[in-house]
Scaffold this active site. Structure first.
Site, PDB file in Angstrom:
ATOM      1  N   GLY A  14     -63.732  -9.827  25.323  1.00 22.72           N
ATOM      2  CA  GLY A  14     -63.438  -8.405  25.149  1.00 22.72           C
ATOM      3  C   GLY A  14     -62.449  -7.892  26.171  1.00 22.72           C
ATOM      4  N   SER A  15     -61.363  -8.643  26.370  1.00 25.80           N
ATOM      5  CA  SER A  15     -60.450  -8.320  27.479  1.00 25.80           C
ATOM      6  C   SER A  15     -59.078  -7.841  27.026  1.00 25.80           C
ATOM      7  CB  SER A  15     -60.292  -9.540  28.390  1.00 25.80           C
ATOM      8  OG  SER A  15     -60.028 -10.718  27.654  1.00 25.80           O
ATOM      9  N   TYR A 155     -77.432   1.085  22.780  1.00 13.32           N
ATOM     10  CA  TYR A 155     -76.522   0.530  23.791  1.00 13.32           C
ATOM     11  C   TYR A 155     -77.275   0.242  25.087  1.00 13.32           C
ATOM     12  CZ  TYR A 155     -72.722   0.442  27.254  1.00 13.32           C
ATOM     13  OH  TYR A 155     -71.872   0.086  28.273  1.00 13.32           O
TER      14      TYR A 155
END
Length: 264
Positions: A14-15, A155
């Protein structure tokens, strides 16, 4: 202290933006060979270009598109990058939704992306790190793991689960040269948060001013009085990934600006 990760390979999931991209930039700046990951080739290629331009002359940067929110995506990423020295489990999704309106599908999607992605990648990489006698695994959790936000219970649940997974993994590989930790950012001026603040900002109000106003109203326990920057979070992660952090494992390290009112 000079952190040198030359000769080390790091994977940051997720970069392609936000905290993840800042972590990739920091690790590459310390000399590591960095693998950037995201769901689409277009976003991955753009992030590789940005990070490479920022750290020119430091560590090399390449990208692998794969959706780690699925078992198939994790398998594809493992196939493309079978060995790493530093694994940063950063990929995550979040959304604001009243808890009684969250359907099963969203609970499952959040758990798959935010928790199982890290479990699947660690299950492959940690034993290989142990065989080599050195490794770093870092889960990017959140202060929401400790202060569950009522507007994002699903979350917060996943971020708490990450703390349990990271501690359990660390307990499973003692005296191995492999450290496994969690880093807990607080509200951070990533692209997503900046966009949210821009929508809520008053006419003529800057993002920074809107951020301070948000902290004052929604996170009044913050000792900084402002959101952190992505670079400030990345600095903590780069340190935890370094040889200098060899005595830190099984820990939950806060980079939350003092939002959590606790000493440990």
């Amino acid at each position: 202290m000079r952190i040198d990760l030359s000769g080390r390979r790091a994977l940051v999931t997720g970069s392609t933006a936000g905290i993840g991209e800042a972590i990739a930039t920091g690790l590459a700046g310390a000399g590591a060979e960095v693998v950037i990951n995201g769901r689409t080739k277009e976003r991955v290629d753009a992030a590789v270009e940005r990070v490479s331009a920022t750290v020119e002359g430091s560590g090399s940067v390449r990208g692998v598109p794969a959706d780690v929110g699925t078992a198939e995506g994790c398998a594809a990423l493992v196939e493309a990058v079978p060995d790493v020295d530093v694994l940063v489990n950063n990929a995550a999704v979040f959304d604001l939704q009243p808890v009684f309106e969250i359907p099963d599908s969203e609970w499952q999607r959040f758990f798959e992306t935010n928790v199982l992605s890290g479990v699947r990648l660690a299950r492959h990489h940690v034993p290989r790190m142990v065989e080599r006698g050195w490794g770093r695994v870092i889960f990017i959790s959140s202060e929401s793991a400790l202060h569950i936000p009522k507007e994002m219970v699903h979350y917060g649940m996943t971020k708490t689960a990450q703390l349990a997974v990271a501690r359990g993994l660390a307990e499973s590989v003692p005296e191995s040269g492999v450290t496994i930790n969690s880093v807990l950012p607080g509200p951070t001026l990533s692209e997503g948060v900046s966009a949210m603040l821009a929508e809520a900002a008053e006419p003529g109000q800057s993002i920074e001013e809107a951020g301070r106003q948000f902290i004052a109203s929604e996170r009044p326990t913050s000792l900084l009085g402002r959101p952190t920057s992505t670079e400030e979070v990345a600095n903590m992660v780069v340190y935890v990934a370094s040889p200098q952090a060899s005595a830190t494992t099984g820990a939950a390290l806060r980079a939350d600006g003092g939002v959590v009112r606790a000493i440990p």
